[in-house]
Motif scaffolding. Sequence first.
Motif, PDB file in Angstrom:
ATOM      1  N   ALA A   1       0.847  -1.194   0.000  1.00 18.23           N
ATOM      2  CA  ALA A   1       0.000   0.000   0.000  1.00 18.23           C
ATOM      3  C   ALA A   1       0.880   1.240   0.000  1.00 18.23           C
ATOM      4  O   ALA A   1       1.980   1.238   0.552  1.00 18.23           O
ATOM      5  N   ILE A   2       0.377   2.312  -0.638  1.00 14.45           N
ATOM      6  CA  ILE A   2       1.044   3.612  -0.621  1.00 14.45           C
ATOM      7  C   ILE A   2       0.080   4.616  -0.012  1.00 14.45           C
ATOM      8  O   ILE A   2      -1.115   4.616  -0.309  1.00 14.45           O
TER       9      ILE A   2
ATOM     10  N   VAL B   1       4.570   5.230 -15.746  1.00 12.54           N
ATOM     11  CA  VAL B   1       3.561   4.188 -15.549  1.00 12.54           C
ATOM     12  C   VAL B   1       4.286   2.877 -15.300  1.00 12.54           C
ATOM     13  O   VAL B   1       5.319   2.607 -15.929  1.00 12.54           O
ATOM     14  N   VAL B   2       3.765   2.049 -14.386  1.00 13.68           N
ATOM     15  CA  VAL B   2       4.262   0.682 -14.223  1.00 13.68           C
ATOM     16  C   VAL B   2       3.078  -0.277 -14.289  1.00 13.68           C
ATOM     17  O   VAL B   2       1.933   0.090 -13.994  1.00 13.68           O
ATOM     18  N   GLY B   3       3.347  -1.524 -14.702  1.00 16.08           N
ATOM     19  CA  GLY B   3       2.312  -2.540 -14.804  1.00 16.08           C
ATOM     20  C   GLY B   3       2.906  -3.904 -14.535  1.00 16.08           C
ATOM     21  O   GLY B   3       4.132  -4.073 -14.501  1.00 16.08           O
ATOM     22  N   ALA B   4       2.035  -4.906 -14.363  1.00 17.62           N
ATOM     23  CA  ALA B   4       2.521  -6.244 -14.047  1.00 17.62           C
ATOM     24  C   ALA B   4       1.610  -7.302 -14.623  1.00 17.62           C
ATOM     25  O   ALA B   4       0.386  -7.130 -14.686  1.00 17.62           O
ATOM     26  N   GLY B   5       2.210  -8.416 -15.054  1.00 19.59           N
ATOM     27  CA  GLY B   5       1.502  -9.643 -15.339  1.00 19.59           C
ATOM     28  C   GLY B   5       1.856 -10.633 -14.242  1.00 19.59           C
ATOM     29  O   GLY B   5       2.552 -10.290 -13.275  1.00 19.59           O
ATOM     30  N   SER B   6       1.404 -11.864 -14.367  1.00 18.12           N
ATOM     31  CA  SER B   6       1.707 -12.847 -13.329  1.00 18.12           C
ATOM     32  C   SER B   6       3.209 -13.000 -13.120  1.00 18.12           C
ATOM     33  O   SER B   6       3.695 -13.034 -11.982  1.00 18.12           O
ATOM     34  N   TYR B   7       3.965 -13.091 -14.230  1.00 13.91           N
ATOM     35  CA  TYR B   7       5.411 -13.298 -14.149  1.00 13.91           C
ATOM     36  C   TYR B   7       6.157 -12.325 -15.066  1.00 13.91           C
ATOM     37  O   TYR B   7       7.254 -12.627 -15.535  1.00 13.91           O
TER      38      TYR B   7
ATOM     39  N   PRO C   1      17.471  18.041   0.772  1.00 17.82           N
ATOM     40  CA  PRO C   1      16.554  19.115   1.182  1.00 17.82           C
ATOM     41  C   PRO C   1      15.944  19.798  -0.040  1.00 17.82           C
ATOM     42  O   PRO C   1      16.651  20.188  -0.969  1.00 17.82           O
ATOM     43  N   GLY C   2      14.640  19.921  -0.038  1.00 16.43           N
ATOM     44  CA  GLY C   2      13.952  20.554  -1.151  1.00 16.43           C
ATOM     45  C   GLY C   2      13.643  19.628  -2.302  1.00 16.43           C
ATOM     46  O   GLY C   2      13.012  20.028  -3.278  1.00 16.43           O
ATOM     47  N   ASN C   3      14.106  18.388  -2.218  1.00 14.44           N
ATOM     48  CA  ASN C   3      13.874  17.430  -3.305  1.00 14.44           C
ATOM     49  C   ASN C   3      13.744  16.033  -2.695  1.00 14.44           C
ATOM     50  O   ASN C   3      14.694  15.265  -2.649  1.00 14.44           O
ATOM     51  N   ILE C   4      12.555  15.730  -2.228  1.00 18.19           N
ATOM     52  CA  ILE C   4      12.309  14.517  -1.456  1.00 18.19           C
ATOM     53  C   ILE C   4      11.617  13.483  -2.332  1.00 18.19           C
ATOM     54  O   ILE C   4      10.517  13.698  -2.814  1.00 18.19           O
ATOM     55  N   GLU C   5      12.278  12.359  -2.551  1.00 13.07           N
ATOM     56  CA  GLU C   5      11.700  11.299  -3.373  1.00 13.07           C
ATOM     57  C   GLU C   5      10.716  10.471  -2.547  1.00 13.07           C
ATOM     58  O   GLU C   5      11.012  10.053  -1.433  1.00 13.07           O
ATOM     59  N   LYS C   6       9.528  10.276  -3.113  1.00 11.72           N
ATOM     60  CA  LYS C   6       8.483   9.499  -2.464  1.00 11.72           C
ATOM     61  C   LYS C   6       8.002   8.406  -3.414  1.00 11.72           C
ATOM     62  O   LYS C   6       8.436   8.318  -4.566  1.00 11.72           O
ATOM     63  N   PHE C   7       7.053   7.596  -2.947  1.00 12.77           N
ATOM     64  CA  PHE C   7       6.480   6.543  -3.773  1.00 12.77           C
ATOM     65  C   PHE C   7       5.180   7.028  -4.403  1.00 12.77           C
ATOM     66  O   PHE C   7       4.361   7.686  -3.756  1.00 12.77           O
ATOM     67  N   SER C   8       5.006   6.693  -5.677  1.00 10.71           N
ATOM     68  CA  SER C   8       3.852   7.168  -6.422  1.00 10.71           C
ATOM     69  C   SER C   8       2.885   6.052  -6.786  1.00 10.71           C
ATOM     70  O   SER C   8       1.670   6.248  -6.805  1.00 10.71           O
ATOM     71  N   SER C   9       3.408   4.853  -7.088  1.00 13.41           N
ATOM     72  CA  SER C   9       2.553   3.754  -7.545  1.00 13.41           C
ATOM     73  C   SER C   9       3.217   2.424  -7.234  1.00 13.41           C
ATOM     74  O   SER C   9       4.453   2.337  -7.167  1.00 13.41           O
ATOM     75  N   VAL C  10       2.410   1.381  -7.048  1.00 15.22           N
ATOM     76  CA  VAL C  10       2.932   0.034  -6.844  1.00 15.22           C
ATOM     77  C   VAL C  10       1.963  -0.956  -7.465  1.00 15.22           C
ATOM     78  O   VAL C  10       0.748  -0.808  -7.362  1.00 15.22           O
ATOM     79  N   VAL C  11       2.505  -1.973  -8.154  1.00 10.90           N
ATOM     80  CA  VAL C  11       1.698  -3.033  -8.753  1.00 10.90           C
ATOM     81  C   VAL C  11       2.334  -4.373  -8.413  1.00 10.90           C
ATOM     82  O   VAL C  11       3.528  -4.454  -8.110  1.00 10.90           O
ATOM     83  N   ALA C  12       1.505  -5.431  -8.475  1.00 10.42           N
ATOM     84  CA  ALA C  12       1.989  -6.758  -8.088  1.00 10.42           C
ATOM     85  C   ALA C  12       1.742  -7.779  -9.170  1.00 10.42           C
ATOM     86  O   ALA C  12       0.677  -7.792  -9.802  1.00 10.42           O
ATOM     87  N   GLY C  13       2.732  -8.641  -9.400  1.00 11.46           N
ATOM     88  CA  GLY C  13       2.526  -9.863 -10.150  1.00 11.46           C
ATOM     89  C   GLY C  13       2.158 -10.944  -9.152  1.00 11.46           C
ATOM     90  O   GLY C  13       1.769 -10.663  -8.018  1.00 11.46           O
ATOM     91  N   ASN C  14       2.278 -12.192  -9.548  1.00  5.78           N
ATOM     92  CA  ASN C  14       1.964 -13.259  -8.600  1.00  5.78           C
ATOM     93  C   ASN C  14       2.840 -13.192  -7.358  1.00  5.78           C
ATOM     94  O   ASN C  14       2.357 -13.283  -6.233  1.00  5.78           O
ATOM     95  N   ASN C  15       4.149 -13.014  -7.570  1.00  5.62           N
ATOM     96  CA  ASN C  15       5.085 -13.041  -6.443  1.00  5.62           C
ATOM     97  C   ASN C  15       6.177 -11.981  -6.577  1.00  5.62           C
ATOM     98  O   ASN C  15       7.307 -12.204  -6.145  1.00  5.62           O
ATOM     99  N   HIS C  16       5.833 -10.853  -7.192  1.00  5.92           N
ATOM    100  CA  HIS C  16       6.807  -9.772  -7.246  1.00  5.92           C
ATOM    101  C   HIS C  16       6.093  -8.422  -7.257  1.00  5.92           C
ATOM    102  O   HIS C  16       4.902  -8.341  -7.576  1.00  5.92           O
ATOM    103  N   LEU C  17       6.820  -7.386  -6.882  1.00  8.62           N
ATOM    104  CA  LEU C  17       6.293  -6.026  -6.843  1.00  8.62           C
ATOM    105  C   LEU C  17       7.126  -5.123  -7.745  1.00  8.62           C
ATOM    106  O   LEU C  17       8.340  -5.285  -7.866  1.00  8.62           O
ATOM    107  N   ILE C  18       6.445  -4.155  -8.363  1.00 12.72           N
ATOM    108  CA  ILE C  18       7.103  -3.111  -9.149  1.00 12.72           C
ATOM    109  C   ILE C  18       6.670  -1.781  -8.561  1.00 12.72           C
ATOM    110  O   ILE C  18       5.463  -1.504  -8.454  1.00 12.72           O
ATOM    111  N   VAL C  19       7.629  -0.975  -8.161  1.00 11.14           N
ATOM    112  CA  VAL C  19       7.345   0.275  -7.462  1.00 11.14           C
ATOM    113  C   VAL C  19       7.838   1.456  -8.285  1.00 11.14           C
ATOM    114  O   VAL C  19       8.955   1.438  -8.817  1.00 11.14           O
TER     115      VAL C  19
END
Length: 415
Positions: free
Chosen positions: A121-122, A219-225, A154-172
């Motif tokens: 979750a984000i 953009v990120v996306g995922a299939g099962s594998y 300072p002034g440039n803070i990297e955060k998380f924008s999106s996350v997707v899941a395959g069967n057993n992996h994550l792409i962030v």
Amino acid sequence: MKKAPATRKPSQRRTTPAHTQETPYCNALPTPLEHLRPAPLLFVWGTGNFGQFGMGADFLGEYDKPTRNKWVERNIEEGIFGGLHSLFWTRRARRAVSIAIPVDENFRAVRITAGDTISAAISSEGDLRVWGSFRGNEGHQFLPASILSLKSRPGNIEKFSSVVAGNNHLIVLTTHGNVYTLGAGEQGQLGRRVLERRKIHGTVPEKIVLGSRNNKAVVVGAGSYSSYAVDEHGTVWAWGLNSMGQTGTGFTSVSADGEVQSPKEVIGLDKRELGGEATVVQIVGGEHHTLFLTSDGRVYSCGRSEGGQLGLADEDEAFKDRPFPDMLAEPAKITFSDANDPIVHISVGVHNNLAVSRGGALYAWGNGPSGELGVSGEEQARTPTVVVRKEGGAWAAVTASCGGQHSLALFRKKT
């Protein structure tokens, strides 16, 4: 006589607060979904033998057409759910998944995803939490945990924008356009080689390069594998299992074991080939097939085809002279019955698909032996088949989601 300007002591000099963002983000922080009034209602169909529908012990059967979830409606009416999200229904989960983030963290989840045994979750502040386990890898995380610290100035803070899941992996995806992968990587879905004797290393997030280190992803996306990304120039990238052409990269870059081991360009879907200003905005994959949605409402498919997964008619031009009779290794455009009603959302199950149009139509196609198509009496639909009509009828589709052997959708009452 003028006084010399006062000089600040080092401790008095103005500095940018560490928590302040001054540089524009490549990808915006995620925001809560729009609150519709009246609230849309949840419909379910397919197999609910493991409680996937969340309707109680008396509703564990099979439904071959959309059925209202009265249990959720009653809880809304009684104020149990109210304006907060107490229950999350995920795209890939085979069950309804409820999560509890410790209140003292002030974590408000606005983006969620789930694979077979892993969830993430984000928050609205761009923080990432992960829990569960990657099947085949060691270790379990029973409570939501932060697993990746991003370097920030300072002034440039990297955060998380999106996350997707395959069967057993994550792409962030991060606000700076960086892509990280983690999880099981035996099919190349992490974009790096993970040796069998060191596969625990796959659980450590690593950054993926899309052709050039200067390329930023949007953009990120995922299939099962398999895994996917679109960069800021509109180029679509894919890597992972390609045994049935599901990455859309053709077969020239496939290893002997059917894998695309590092990001390769998907054929025919970059900004120039799509024409105008259109780009790919959503990518979702099943076990052996993938769908791509463009910003102007077109849908393309590739991969396994013998069960109607691709939504292409048998006489479709893409099938002529193809080298393999049961697959397409390059994306082909799907035809919908209303060419003037663009598609705005897509979802993929193991071998089935759903698409929602701007006008509120819901389409289903593919293989659905357990009723997951929502087309009464039909176990297979080779081309997009209307489940909810744009014109007429009492309901309009808002969004839809495919599970393992069931489907979920939000419908709104037509006025």
